[in-house]
Design a protein around this motif. Sequence first.
Motif, PDB file in Angstrom:
ATOM      1  N   LYS A 241       0.797  -1.214   0.000  1.00 12.87           N
ATOM      2  CA  LYS A 241       0.000   0.000   0.000  1.00 12.87           C
ATOM      3  C   LYS A 241       0.837   1.275   0.000  1.00 12.87           C
ATOM      4  O   LYS A 241       0.326   2.341  -0.322  1.00 12.87           O
ATOM      5  CB  LYS A 241      -0.926   0.008   1.225  1.00 12.87           C
ATOM      6  N   GLY A 242       2.097   1.181   0.379  1.00 10.24           N
ATOM      7  CA  GLY A 242       2.916   2.377   0.460  1.00 10.24           C
ATOM      8  C   GLY A 242       4.097   2.366  -0.479  1.00 10.24           C
ATOM      9  O   GLY A 242       4.134   3.088  -1.474  1.00 10.24           O
ATOM     10  N   ILE A 243       5.089   1.510  -0.183  1.00  4.07           N
ATOM     11  CA  ILE A 243       6.350   1.519  -0.912  1.00  4.07           C
ATOM     12  C   ILE A 243       6.150   1.227  -2.392  1.00  4.07           C
ATOM     13  O   ILE A 243       6.731   1.895  -3.252  1.00  4.07           O
ATOM     14  CB  ILE A 243       7.321   0.501  -0.273  1.00  4.07           C
ATOM     15  N   LYS A 244       5.326   0.229  -2.710  1.00  2.91           N
ATOM     16  CA  LYS A 244       5.116  -0.135  -4.116  1.00  2.91           C
ATOM     17  C   LYS A 244       4.474   1.016  -4.894  1.00  2.91           C
ATOM     18  O   LYS A 244       4.878   1.316  -6.027  1.00  2.91           O
ATOM     19  CB  LYS A 244       4.241  -1.386  -4.222  1.00  2.91           C
ATOM     20  N   VAL A 245       3.485   1.671  -4.306  1.00  3.30           N
ATOM     21  CA  VAL A 245       2.761   2.743  -4.996  1.00  3.30           C
ATOM     22  C   VAL A 245       3.694   3.903  -5.332  1.00  3.30           C
ATOM     23  O   VAL A 245       3.732   4.396  -6.465  1.00  3.30           O
ATOM     24  CB  VAL A 245       1.580   3.239  -4.131  1.00  3.30           C
ATOM     25  N   ILE A 246       4.485   4.343  -4.340  1.00  2.02           N
ATOM     26  CA  ILE A 246       5.395   5.474  -4.570  1.00  2.02           C
ATOM     27  C   ILE A 246       6.503   5.087  -5.545  1.00  2.02           C
ATOM     28  O   ILE A 246       6.922   5.896  -6.380  1.00  2.02           O
ATOM     29  CB  ILE A 246       5.980   5.966  -3.237  1.00  2.02           C
ATOM     30  N   SER A 247       6.980   3.842  -5.460  1.00  2.00           N
ATOM     31  CA  SER A 247       8.030   3.392  -6.386  1.00  2.00           C
ATOM     32  C   SER A 247       7.554   3.415  -7.827  1.00  2.00           C
ATOM     33  O   SER A 247       8.282   3.838  -8.730  1.00  2.00           O
ATOM     34  CB  SER A 247       8.491   1.978  -6.000  1.00  2.00           C
ATOM     35  N   LYS A 248       6.323   2.939  -8.051  1.00  2.00           N
ATOM     36  CA  LYS A 248       5.765   2.972  -9.407  1.00  2.00           C
ATOM     37  C   LYS A 248       5.648   4.407  -9.908  1.00  2.00           C
ATOM     38  O   LYS A 248       5.957   4.708 -11.072  1.00  2.00           O
ATOM     39  CB  LYS A 248       4.390   2.296  -9.425  1.00  2.00           C
ATOM     40  N   LEU A 249       5.200   5.309  -9.023  1.00  2.00           N
ATOM     41  CA  LEU A 249       5.078   6.717  -9.399  1.00  2.00           C
ATOM     42  C   LEU A 249       6.441   7.286  -9.774  1.00  2.00           C
ATOM     43  O   LEU A 249       6.574   8.013 -10.765  1.00  2.00           O
ATOM     44  CB  LEU A 249       4.469   7.508  -8.234  1.00  2.00           C
ATOM     45  N   ASN A 250       7.475   6.944  -8.988  1.00  2.00           N
ATOM     46  CA  ASN A 250       8.831   7.412  -9.286  1.00  2.00           C
ATOM     47  C   ASN A 250       9.257   7.035 -10.696  1.00  2.00           C
ATOM     48  O   ASN A 250       9.779   7.862 -11.454  1.00  2.00           O
ATOM     49  CB  ASN A 250       9.835   6.806  -8.302  1.00  2.00           C
ATOM     50  N   ILE A 251       9.079   5.766 -11.017  1.00  2.00           N
ATOM     51  CA  ILE A 251       9.543   5.277 -12.314  1.00  2.00           C
ATOM     52  C   ILE A 251       8.762   5.928 -13.451  1.00  2.00           C
ATOM     53  O   ILE A 251       9.335   6.283 -14.500  1.00  2.00           O
ATOM     54  CB  ILE A 251       9.439   3.742 -12.385  1.00  2.00           C
ATOM     55  N   LEU A 252       7.458   6.111 -13.277  1.00  2.00           N
ATOM     56  CA  LEU A 252       6.647   6.742 -14.325  1.00  2.00           C
ATOM     57  C   LEU A 252       7.105   8.182 -14.573  1.00  2.00           C
ATOM     58  O   LEU A 252       7.255   8.609 -15.729  1.00  2.00           O
ATOM     59  CB  LEU A 252       5.166   6.713 -13.924  1.00  2.00           C
ATOM     60  N   VAL A 253       7.335   8.937 -13.502  1.00  2.00           N
ATOM     61  CA  VAL A 253       7.775  10.331 -13.655  1.00  2.00           C
ATOM     62  C   VAL A 253       9.184  10.377 -14.247  1.00  2.00           C
ATOM     63  O   VAL A 253       9.486  11.210 -15.110  1.00  2.00           O
ATOM     64  CB  VAL A 253       7.719  11.067 -12.305  1.00  2.00           C
ATOM     65  N   THR A 254      10.051   9.470 -13.787  1.00  2.00           N
ATOM     66  CA  THR A 254      11.413   9.411 -14.330  1.00  2.00           C
ATOM     67  C   THR A 254      11.388   9.128 -15.828  1.00  2.00           C
ATOM     68  O   THR A 254      12.113   9.765 -16.609  1.00  2.00           O
ATOM     69  CB  THR A 254      12.223   8.314 -13.618  1.00  2.00           C
ATOM     70  N   MET A 255      10.577   8.161 -16.225  1.00  2.00           N
ATOM     71  CA  MET A 255      10.470   7.829 -17.649  1.00  2.00           C
ATOM     72  C   MET A 255       9.918   8.999 -18.450  1.00  2.00           C
ATOM     73  O   MET A 255      10.332   9.236 -19.590  1.00  2.00           O
ATOM     74  CB  MET A 255       9.604   6.584 -17.824  1.00  2.00           C
ATOM     75  N   ALA A 256       8.981   9.748 -17.867  1.00  2.00           N
ATOM     76  CA  ALA A 256       8.415  10.906 -18.570  1.00  2.00           C
ATOM     77  C   ALA A 256       9.494  11.961 -18.832  1.00  2.00           C
ATOM     78  O   ALA A 256       9.605  12.492 -19.943  1.00  2.00           O
ATOM     79  CB  ALA A 256       7.271  11.506 -17.742  1.00  2.00           C
ATOM     80  N   ILE A 257      10.312  12.252 -17.809  1.00  2.00           N
ATOM     81  CA  ILE A 257      11.403  13.217 -17.989  1.00  2.00           C
ATOM     82  C   ILE A 257      12.413  12.696 -19.007  1.00  2.00           C
ATOM     83  O   ILE A 257      12.875  13.430 -19.888  1.00  2.00           O
ATOM     84  CB  ILE A 257      12.097  13.496 -16.641  1.00  2.00           C
ATOM     85  N   LEU A 258      12.762  11.423 -18.874  1.00  2.00           N
ATOM     86  CA  LEU A 258      13.740  10.812 -19.770  1.00  2.00           C
ATOM     87  C   LEU A 258      13.275  10.880 -21.216  1.00  2.00           C
ATOM     88  O   LEU A 258      14.033  11.276 -22.113  1.00  2.00           O
ATOM     89  CB  LEU A 258      13.963   9.351 -19.348  1.00  2.00           C
ATOM     90  N   LEU A 259      12.031  10.504 -21.467  1.00  2.00           N
ATOM     91  CA  LEU A 259      11.515  10.496 -22.840  1.00  2.00           C
ATOM     92  C   LEU A 259      11.385  11.911 -23.400  1.00  2.00           C
ATOM     93  O   LEU A 259      11.610  12.134 -24.590  1.00  2.00           O
ATOM     94  CB  LEU A 259      10.163   9.777 -22.878  1.00  2.00           C
ATOM     95  N   PHE A 260      11.030  12.867 -22.541  1.00  2.00           N
ATOM     96  CA  PHE A 260      10.932  14.251 -23.008  1.00  2.00           C
ATOM     97  C   PHE A 260      12.295  14.733 -23.510  1.00  2.00           C
ATOM     98  O   PHE A 260      12.410  15.287 -24.607  1.00  2.00           O
ATOM     99  CB  PHE A 260      10.432  15.159 -21.892  1.00  2.00           C
ATOM    100  N   VAL A 261      13.336  14.530 -22.694  1.00  2.00           N
ATOM    101  CA  VAL A 261      14.676  14.955 -23.098  1.00  2.00           C
ATOM    102  C   VAL A 261      15.135  14.176 -24.324  1.00  2.00           C
ATOM    103  O   VAL A 261      15.746  14.738 -25.243  1.00  2.00           O
ATOM    104  CB  VAL A 261      15.671  14.779 -21.933  1.00  2.00           C
ATOM    105  N   PHE A 262      14.822  12.893 -24.358  1.00  2.00           N
ATOM    106  CA  PHE A 262      15.223  12.036 -25.484  1.00  2.00           C
ATOM    107  C   PHE A 262      14.653  12.553 -26.802  1.00  2.00           C
ATOM    108  O   PHE A 262      15.380  12.732 -27.791  1.00  2.00           O
ATOM    109  CB  PHE A 262      14.755  10.605 -25.216  1.00  2.00           C
TER     110      PHE A 262
END
Length: 492
Positions: A241-262
């Motif tokens: 309920k906690g760690i998994k949810v925030i971890s998924k959010l981290n990766i999604l936001v990271t990928m969004a920044i990465l793809l934007f710069v890419f």
Amino acid sequence: MNTLKNPLLSLSIGLIFLFTLVVFLATEASYEGIERASLWVRNYFGHFYLYLGLACVLLLLGIAFSPLGKIRLGKKGTRPEHSLWAWTAMLYSAGMGAGILLRAVQEPVFMQQHPPYLSDLPPETLALEFTFYQWGFTAWAFYGLFAMVVGYALFVRKKKVRVSATIEDTIKNPMARTGIDVMTIITTVFGLIAAVGLGTTQINGGLNHIFQSQFGLTTTLSLTFLVSAIAFYSAWQGVDKGIKVISKLNILVTMAILLFVFFASDIGAILRSFATATGHYLIDFVPMSLAWGDYDPGIAFLTDWTFYYWAFWLAWAPFTGIFIARISKGRTLRQLLLGVLVLPSLGTFFWFSVFGTSSFDIIDSWGSYSGEFGNVFSSIFVFFENYPMASLLNFTTLFLLISFLVTSVDSAVFVLSMFSDHGKKSPGKRHRLIWSVFILLATMAMILLGHAKPDIDVLTAVQKLLIVTSLPFALFMVVMAGVFLAEVVKRP
């Protein structure tokens, strides 16, 4: 819960409190002692760290592709508790997190401007290759070794969640086993203090850069409280309920920044850099790992970079590896080891390829370079000024920094709670509260000390302390791996 009846908890907190008190009362002497000890470790054991790193990578690959790779962490037919996507998100958030934002631009540019050794490769390719080396297989091999051994002890041999459980059948002395667990806890806590200190400093640097202001101590302390409070809530909620949810959010936001710069950069150049640097990294991995011949950057460079990185990964290996073990029930050793070694490494290589190659192109467009990307705390914000929607990118990065720090702290709080609550896989929530509060207070104390003693860089001292405390783990890992191999080889 009476802490006096829990010697592991009371002893760990007591020792950390005592150390903090000594540092506060004798700051200069403590700093000088830590400095001398860290240099001694790096001078005499630095190359041992290199050999250990290479040995860990080769060992894990050997186990993954051998019949031992079929061993499942759990009963026969047990399916993984978490999807590959959720599992990867959690292990990456816990194991790297804010570090990839801290070094995304600064490290590749530094390596381009100061090549580690003479090479026929273009400076840009060598810069990415060496960055890959410091963030790639070796770091994850340290984590993977702990994850494998602890996961086997936990899910196959039904042991408690403690590092000492991995060798308790060989080392019978209870005081020695308690010492191993106390050492693990102390190293983990100081690792967190260093990580939160670095992360909040970068957030502060980002705020000052965006608003052209001078946010200081109050902002840093507020950020520390915010990160600790969210991490406590996440750890209180548990893994699902906690760690998994925030971890998924981290990766999604990271990928969004990465793809934007890419997509906003030279896509062809990035893909060529990624493929070329990865290929050279794979070819040169062994001689680089041994600092052999032409691949030796020299003791000064190794001390400032590789030895420090290896010690830092070792210091984080116990809690990160144990957390990975905790979320890996149902996977085979082959799935665990190849997943830990390959998936996050390739993701990291692509990340640095995107930001590194784009940074090189920006420097080329300037015609000269005057250290604009030299500040590790503000380099990524300077970088984003060269892209559309720079403000949105900067604020998103600030959010991501906080979120990554949260997942590092909450996973560590969860692991520390498992330790102190008699090795339970689902520790009591009072333990999570104790460790959350204690980590908050310890971090704030170090930050306050840094401002009280401006002539002493306390955060640097804590990082150097990790180099010292990681040495026992480096030696212990050899013993732990030997005990594990002897057990699994005899396994029917």
